[in-house]
Motif scaffolding. Structure first.
Motif, PDB file in Angstrom:
ATOM      1  N   LEU A   4       0.749  -1.242   0.009  1.00  9.68           N
ATOM      2  CA  LEU A   4       0.010   0.093   0.114  1.00  9.68           C
ATOM      3  C   LEU A   4       0.982   1.250   0.005  1.00  9.68           C
ATOM      4  N   HIS A   5       1.100   1.871  -1.352  1.00 14.53           N
ATOM      5  CA  HIS A   5       1.910   3.096  -1.117  1.00 14.53           C
ATOM      6  C   HIS A   5       0.943   4.285  -0.511  1.00 14.53           C
ATOM      7  N   LYS A   6       1.705   5.139   0.184  1.00 14.13           N
ATOM      8  CA  LYS A   6       0.962   6.117   0.795  1.00 14.13           C
ATOM      9  C   LYS A   6       0.920   7.361  -0.068  1.00 14.13           C
ATOM     10  N   ARG A   7       1.584   7.638  -1.137  1.00  9.54           N
ATOM     11  CA  ARG A   7       1.481   8.595  -2.001  1.00  9.54           C
ATOM     12  C   ARG A   7       1.560   8.369  -3.346  1.00  9.54           C
ATOM     13  N   CYS A   8       0.231   7.943  -4.094  1.00  8.83           N
ATOM     14  CA  CYS A   8       0.255   7.382  -5.215  1.00  8.83           C
ATOM     15  C   CYS A   8      -0.884   7.951  -5.986  1.00  8.83           C
ATOM     16  N   ALA A   9      -0.876   7.553  -7.508  1.00  8.51           N
ATOM     17  CA  ALA A   9      -1.821   7.981  -8.286  1.00  8.51           C
ATOM     18  C   ALA A   9      -1.973   6.936  -9.318  1.00  8.51           C
ATOM     19  N   GLY A  10      -3.415   6.998  -9.618  1.00 10.13           N
ATOM     20  CA  GLY A  10      -3.912   6.226 -10.827  1.00 10.13           C
ATOM     21  C   GLY A  10      -4.333   7.093 -12.058  1.00 10.13           C
ATOM     22  N   LEU A  11      -3.767   6.653 -13.469  1.00 12.00           N
ATOM     23  CA  LEU A  11      -4.264   7.520 -14.372  1.00 12.00           C
ATOM     24  C   LEU A  11      -4.802   6.722 -15.506  1.00 12.00           C
ATOM     25  N   ASP A  12      -6.056   7.018 -15.947  1.00 16.01           N
ATOM     26  CA  ASP A  12      -6.650   6.631 -17.131  1.00 16.01           C
ATOM     27  C   ASP A  12      -6.329   7.367 -18.343  1.00 16.01           C
ATOM     28  N   VAL A  13      -5.743   6.816 -19.173  1.00 12.14           N
ATOM     29  CA  VAL A  13      -5.061   7.765 -20.369  1.00 12.14           C
ATOM     30  C   VAL A  13      -6.027   7.643 -21.469  1.00 12.14           C
ATOM     31  N   HIS A  14      -6.679   8.711 -21.975  1.00 10.37           N
ATOM     32  CA  HIS A  14      -7.292   8.777 -23.321  1.00 10.37           C
ATOM     33  C   HIS A  14      -6.549   9.474 -24.370  1.00 10.37           C
ATOM     34  N   LYS A  15      -7.303   9.674 -25.396  1.00  7.28           N
ATOM     35  CA  LYS A  15      -6.560  10.375 -26.530  1.00  7.28           C
ATOM     36  C   LYS A  15      -6.595  11.750 -26.181  1.00  7.28           C
ATOM     37  N   ALA A  16      -7.481  12.340 -25.571  1.00 12.76           N
ATOM     38  CA  ALA A  16      -7.415  14.009 -25.274  1.00 12.76           C
ATOM     39  C   ALA A  16      -7.155  14.475 -24.326  1.00 12.76           C
ATOM     40  N   GLU A  17      -7.212  13.413 -23.258  1.00 14.97           N
ATOM     41  CA  GLU A  17      -7.176  13.881 -21.812  1.00 14.97           C
ATOM     42  C   GLU A  17      -6.594  12.702 -21.008  1.00 14.97           C
ATOM     43  N   VAL A  18      -6.104  13.054 -19.576  1.00 18.72           N
ATOM     44  CA  VAL A  18      -5.773  11.968 -18.702  1.00 18.72           C
ATOM     45  C   VAL A  18      -6.402  12.230 -17.625  1.00 18.72           C
ATOM     46  N   VAL A  19      -7.168  11.506 -17.006  1.00 17.68           N
ATOM     47  CA  VAL A  19      -7.906  11.486 -15.903  1.00 17.68           C
ATOM     48  C   VAL A  19      -6.967  10.845 -14.585  1.00 17.68           C
ATOM     49  N   ALA A  20      -6.636  11.670 -13.821  1.00 18.74           N
ATOM     50  CA  ALA A  20      -5.663  11.265 -12.667  1.00 18.74           C
ATOM     51  C   ALA A  20      -6.353  11.427 -11.230  1.00 18.74           C
ATOM     52  N   CYS A  21      -6.013  10.322 -10.511  1.00 13.91           N
ATOM     53  CA  CYS A  21      -6.594  10.152  -9.048  1.00 13.91           C
ATOM     54  C   CYS A  21      -5.383  10.085  -7.925  1.00 13.91           C
ATOM     55  N   LEU A  22      -5.372  11.123  -7.425  1.00 13.92           N
ATOM     56  CA  LEU A  22      -4.096  11.205  -6.594  1.00 13.92           C
ATOM     57  C   LEU A  22      -4.590  10.687  -5.142  1.00 13.92           C
ATOM     58  N   ARG A  23      -3.908   9.605  -4.390  1.00 12.16           N
ATOM     59  CA  ARG A  23      -4.376   8.974  -3.149  1.00 12.16           C
ATOM     60  C   ARG A  23      -3.284   9.356  -2.203  1.00 12.16           C
ATOM     61  N   LEU A  24      -3.441   9.893  -1.117  1.00 15.83           N
ATOM     62  CA  LEU A  24      -2.499  10.174  -0.021  1.00 15.83           C
ATOM     63  C   LEU A  24      -3.161   9.653   1.336  1.00 15.83           C
ATOM     64  N   ILE A  25      -2.321   8.930   1.849  1.00 15.09           N
ATOM     65  CA  ILE A  25      -2.589   8.287   3.176  1.00 15.09           C
ATOM     66  C   ILE A  25      -1.649   8.926   4.258  1.00 15.09           C
ATOM     67  N   SER A  26      -2.259   9.620   5.664  1.00 14.16           N
ATOM     68  CA  SER A  26      -1.508  10.004   6.509  1.00 14.16           C
ATOM     69  C   SER A  26      -2.128   9.534   7.620  1.00 14.16           C
ATOM     70  N   GLU A  27      -1.369   8.908   8.653  1.00 10.72           N
ATOM     71  CA  GLU A  27      -2.146   8.077   9.699  1.00 10.72           C
ATOM     72  C   GLU A  27      -3.176   7.219   9.322  1.00 10.72           C
ATOM     73  N   ARG A  28      -4.360   7.534   9.712  1.00 13.37           N
ATOM     74  CA  ARG A  28      -5.524   6.726   9.274  1.00 13.37           C
ATOM     75  C   ARG A  28      -6.469   7.483   8.473  1.00 13.37           C
ATOM     76  N   LYS A  29      -6.138   8.468   7.854  1.00 10.46           N
ATOM     77  CA  LYS A  29      -6.989   9.264   6.949  1.00 10.46           C
ATOM     78  C   LYS A  29      -6.599   9.115   5.646  1.00 10.46           C
ATOM     79  N   VAL A  30      -7.444   8.841   4.666  1.00  6.67           N
ATOM     80  CA  VAL A  30      -7.079   8.634   3.231  1.00  6.67           C
ATOM     81  C   VAL A  30      -7.707   9.791   2.307  1.00  6.67           C
ATOM     82  N   GLU A  31      -6.945  10.670   1.655  1.00  2.00           N
ATOM     83  CA  GLU A  31      -7.580  11.776   0.792  1.00  2.00           C
ATOM     84  C   GLU A  31      -7.293  11.444  -0.525  1.00  2.00           C
TER      85      GLU A  31
END
Length: 97
Positions: A4-31
């Motif tokens: 489980l990476h504490k600072r990671c991102a998932g990208l969905d790559v399309h022809k015209a755009e990239v949708v990026a979801c950044l996930r940050l974990i600090s202690e027990r909180k996930v943003e």
């Protein structure tokens, strides 16, 4: 045991755009934060800057066709970039240069 990476991102790559979801974990909180970036050079550099400013360490990318290539070339120097399903290093798809 899964990693489980504490600072990671998932990208969905399309022809015209990239949708990026950044996930940050600090202690027990996930943003999570989702942003969209155009696939222009300027847009991809803005994506890299956003990920770097959040101190992201790992990026997983999903794409079909050849749309992933420009994204990978810009992000690979700064981040650990996985293509497709992430797993052990042996399971990763690392493009040949």
């Amino acid at each position: 045991m899964k990693t489980l990476h504490k600072r990671c991102a998932g990208l969905d790559v399309h022809k015209a755009e990239v949708v990026a979801c950044l996930r940050l974990i600090s202690e027990r909180k996930v943003e999570r934060e989702v942003r969209r970036f155009p696939t222009t050079t300027q847009g991809l550099l803005a994506l890299a800057e956003w990920l770097e400013s959040a101190r992201c360490t790992h990026v997983a990318m999903e794409a079909t066709g050849v749309y992933w290539k420009p994204v990978w070339h810009i992000l690979r120097r700064t981040f650990c970039v996985d293509l497709g399903e992430c797993g052990t290093r042996e399971e990763r798809a690392w493009p040949q240069e």
